[in-house]
Scaffold this motif. Sequence first.
Motif, short mmCIF file in Angstrom:
data_model
loop_
_atom_site.label_atom_id
_atom_site.label_comp_id
_atom_site.label_asym_id
_atom_site.label_seq_id
_atom_site.Cartn_x
_atom_site.Cartn_y
_atom_site.Cartn_z
N THR A 147 61.07 13.63 3.60
CA THR A 147 60.18 14.08 2.54
C THR A 147 59.65 15.48 2.82
O THR A 147 59.57 16.33 1.92
CB THR A 147 59.00 13.11 2.38
N VAL A 151 54.49 14.33 -5.24
CA VAL A 151 55.39 13.19 -5.02
C VAL A 151 54.59 11.91 -4.89
O VAL A 151 55.00 10.85 -5.36
CB VAL A 151 56.25 13.44 -3.76
N ARG A 152 53.45 11.96 -4.27
CA ARG A 152 52.67 10.74 -4.06
C ARG A 152 52.08 10.19 -5.36
O ARG A 152 51.82 9.00 -5.48
CB ARG A 152 51.55 11.03 -3.05
N ARG A 153 51.81 11.07 -6.29
CA ARG A 153 51.32 10.66 -7.61
C ARG A 153 50.08 9.76 -7.52
O ARG A 153 49.93 8.80 -8.27
CB ARG A 153 52.42 9.90 -8.37
N ARG A 160 53.73 20.09 -3.21
CA ARG A 160 54.89 19.29 -3.60
C ARG A 160 54.76 17.85 -3.09
O ARG A 160 55.03 16.90 -3.82
CB ARG A 160 56.16 19.94 -3.03
#
Length: 387
Positions: free
Chosen positions: A26, A65-67, A61
Amino acid sequence: MDDELLRGLVPQVIAILVRRGNDFATAEDAVQDALVEAVRTWPSTPPANPRAWLITVAQRRLIDVRRSEAARRRREEADADEPEPGPSEQADDTLLLLALCCHPTLTPASSIALTLRAVGGLTTAEIADAFLVPQATMAQRISRAKAAIRDVPLDRTGDLAVMLRVLYLVFHAGHRGKVDLAAEAVRLTRQLARASAEPEVRGLLALMLLHRARDAARWRDGRLVPLDRQDRSLWDTREIAAGVGLLQSALAKGRPGEYQLQAAIAALHDDAASWEETDWGQVLGWYDDLVALAGNPVARLGRLVAVAHVRGGGRALVELGELEEACAGLSQFHAVRGYLLELAGDRAAAAEACARAAGLTTSAPERDHLTRRAAELRSGQAQQPHE
């Protein structure tokens, strides 16, 4: 945009993100996204602190991604409290990331690809082009490698011998496609040498420089030129001096290793004004030490060329026969056999050996050279070998 600067920053930024609790895959993806943004925006608005800029963009970023708003707040609070690493920590991070890419669970091919991607900063397309495989194939190899070390912590230096072996393999992949892998290996080994006091690191860097010093003479009209036929006036004397200096400082530690011994042999070749003036006695002595230490087939085969020049080709052929069972599947075995037979005057057998070596090598330039050599021997047009 300074590509060299970016390549140096990539491993530092990945290591910082991994150190902050992100998995390798990641973090690496986030840094690649940040690099894409850098290419787009830096030409018009270059940042004052490129590394901090990359960390910030990559971190954003990761947050996306974790939202998760809660996760984002925790991550931002942790980042705000974490001090910026100093110069020594940056070097340590690069070393730790290299160790992670060379983890023992990975195959050499996977370690090479991952090292070039994460530490070298090359794109997947560049790596695929260098190793003459489809980009999709290389992407899968890198993805599998990242998955294999997903849960490995970035908290130890790892096995230095494995790291050196990977860099050695990268160097010997040479110049393929659009990427000079040998130059990339030198750059990465310099970074490792700045972070490690181990003499074998300097030994490997010395070996690389002593070999690269011959680059201008290694090719003629797109064809490989063997060492005994090279125009030595084209060799880079400054590179040779640098390699010798590194080798001397490494040997002074009193802990000779495989790369130091190989570098000592290379230094003797580089020091000779011609093939005939090579100090074969010293070359054989260093080879004896190398075989005693490493004992690998390639070292044993290389030693026999020195044996031929010190003790005679007949003695070398007898010793070569003793290695046949273990080495007959190696291209180097048949190439050395061809050289020794040619010295002995048996050109027909030498041509057969060269043709056999050409059929076994995976290097296209070596295959072309050996094929031409076999044809020259068969036609009687081959130059007399240097003795």
